[in-house]
Design a protein around this motif. Structure first.
Motif, short mmCIF file in Angstrom:
data_model
loop_
_atom_site.label_atom_id
_atom_site.label_comp_id
_atom_site.label_asym_id
_atom_site.label_seq_id
_atom_site.Cartn_x
_atom_site.Cartn_y
_atom_site.Cartn_z
N LEU A 272 53.36 60.14 35.39
CA LEU A 272 52.82 60.17 36.76
C LEU A 272 53.89 60.62 37.75
O LEU A 272 53.62 61.43 38.64
CB LEU A 272 52.31 58.79 37.16
CG LEU A 272 50.92 58.44 36.69
CD1 LEU A 272 50.72 56.92 36.67
CD2 LEU A 272 49.88 59.09 37.58
N LYS A 273 55.09 60.11 37.59
CA LYS A 273 56.19 60.49 38.48
C LYS A 273 56.47 61.99 38.38
O LYS A 273 56.58 62.69 39.40
CB LYS A 273 57.45 59.69 38.13
CG LYS A 273 58.64 60.03 39.01
CD LYS A 273 59.87 59.26 38.57
CE LYS A 273 61.07 59.73 39.37
NZ LYS A 273 62.33 59.31 38.78
N ALA B 1 51.38 52.14 36.27
CA ALA B 1 52.81 52.13 36.62
C ALA B 1 53.48 50.84 36.16
O ALA B 1 54.66 50.85 35.79
CB ALA B 1 52.99 52.33 38.12
N ARG C 127 54.12 55.82 33.51
CA ARG C 127 54.69 55.85 34.86
C ARG C 127 55.54 57.10 35.04
O ARG C 127 55.44 57.80 36.06
CB ARG C 127 55.53 54.60 35.13
CG ARG C 127 56.07 54.55 36.58
CD ARG C 127 57.14 53.49 36.75
NE ARG C 127 58.38 53.82 36.08
CZ ARG C 127 59.29 54.69 36.54
NH1 ARG C 127 59.08 55.33 37.68
NH2 ARG C 127 60.39 54.93 35.87
N GLY D 191 47.22 55.39 39.01
CA GLY D 191 48.61 55.24 39.45
C GLY D 191 49.11 53.81 39.48
O GLY D 191 50.08 53.46 38.79
N THR E 83 53.41 63.95 39.94
CA THR E 83 53.31 63.89 41.40
C THR E 83 54.50 64.59 42.06
O THR E 83 54.34 65.21 43.12
CB THR E 83 53.18 62.44 41.90
OG1 THR E 83 54.28 61.66 41.44
CG2 THR E 83 51.87 61.82 41.42
N ALA F 91 45.75 60.41 39.24
CA ALA F 91 46.88 59.78 39.94
C ALA F 91 46.36 58.72 40.90
O ALA F 91 46.97 57.65 41.04
CB ALA F 91 47.70 60.84 40.69
#
Length: 195
Positions: free
Chosen positions: A125-126, A115, A122, A111, A129, A107
């Motif tokens: 990752l969202k 993204a 993306r 990141g 996280t 991340a």
């Protein structure tokens, strides 16, 4: 024992994580990953439809492993919720300060890069996280309940602020090749949780 399709796929993903945690996503070609994983070059599309699909699967795999480790640390028997959280952040500090602050967190490493590169990455990752912040929120709420910590703002707000701060501190540690930002994050974490 023969290697199964799932083992080969996992080997590709694990190898990619190791390489990309050092080099980034765009700088690494599929052939480099396949060669390092010992997988024939022509078989990539047997496991992944595209480099984006591969990147998304890599991020999902990374977060699955990361969240399992996080769950283990945040469920450590015999520790208060505050101590479990401090152990989590100490582990973060330790893994982000290795190899001259190059860290091992995808991340942090990927990141900003992916993204804007890939919507599917993306979103992975969202999701990952957000799951981390969800766990921090639960751990902070448990600490408020057991009296081992307290917060001035809401529990969710505190969890999000702490995660954002540690992510930023990890980036600064990479930029400066110095763990001072991580040490500052630890001190600020103690203040925010009244420890």
């Amino acid at each position: 024992m023969p290697v199964t399709q799932g083992d080969t796929r996992r080997s590709i993903l694990d190898t990619a994580q190791r390489i990309m945690s050092r080099k980034g996503f765009a700088a690494v070609g599929i052939n480099e990953v396949l060669s390092a994983a010992g997988v024939p070059k022509g078989s990539f599309y047997h496991y992944f439809n595209s480099k984006d699909a591969f990147g998304e699967a890599m991020m999902q795999s990374y977060f699955t492993d990361y969240l399992a480790d996080m769950d283990r640390v945040l469920a450590e028997p015999g520790a208060t919720s505050a101590q479990r959280l401090l152990n989590y952040w100490q582990s973060w500090r330790d893994t982000q300060s290795v190899d001259e602050c190059q860290g091992k967190c995808l991340a942090v490493k990927l990141g900003a890069e992916v993204a804007d590169l890939s919507e599917s990455m993306r979103l992975a990752l969202k999701d990952g996280t957000t799951a981390i912040v969800d766990r921090l929120e639960r751990a902070i709420a448990a600490g408020v309940e057991d009296g081992s910590l307290s917060v001035d703002d809401g529990v969710r707000t505190t969890a999000q602020v702490l995660y954002d701060m540690w992510l930023g501190a990890s980036v600064m540690a990479k930029i400066h090749r110095d763990i001072a930002a991580l040490d500052s994050a630890m001190a600020a974490t103690r203040r925010l949780l009244h420890l």
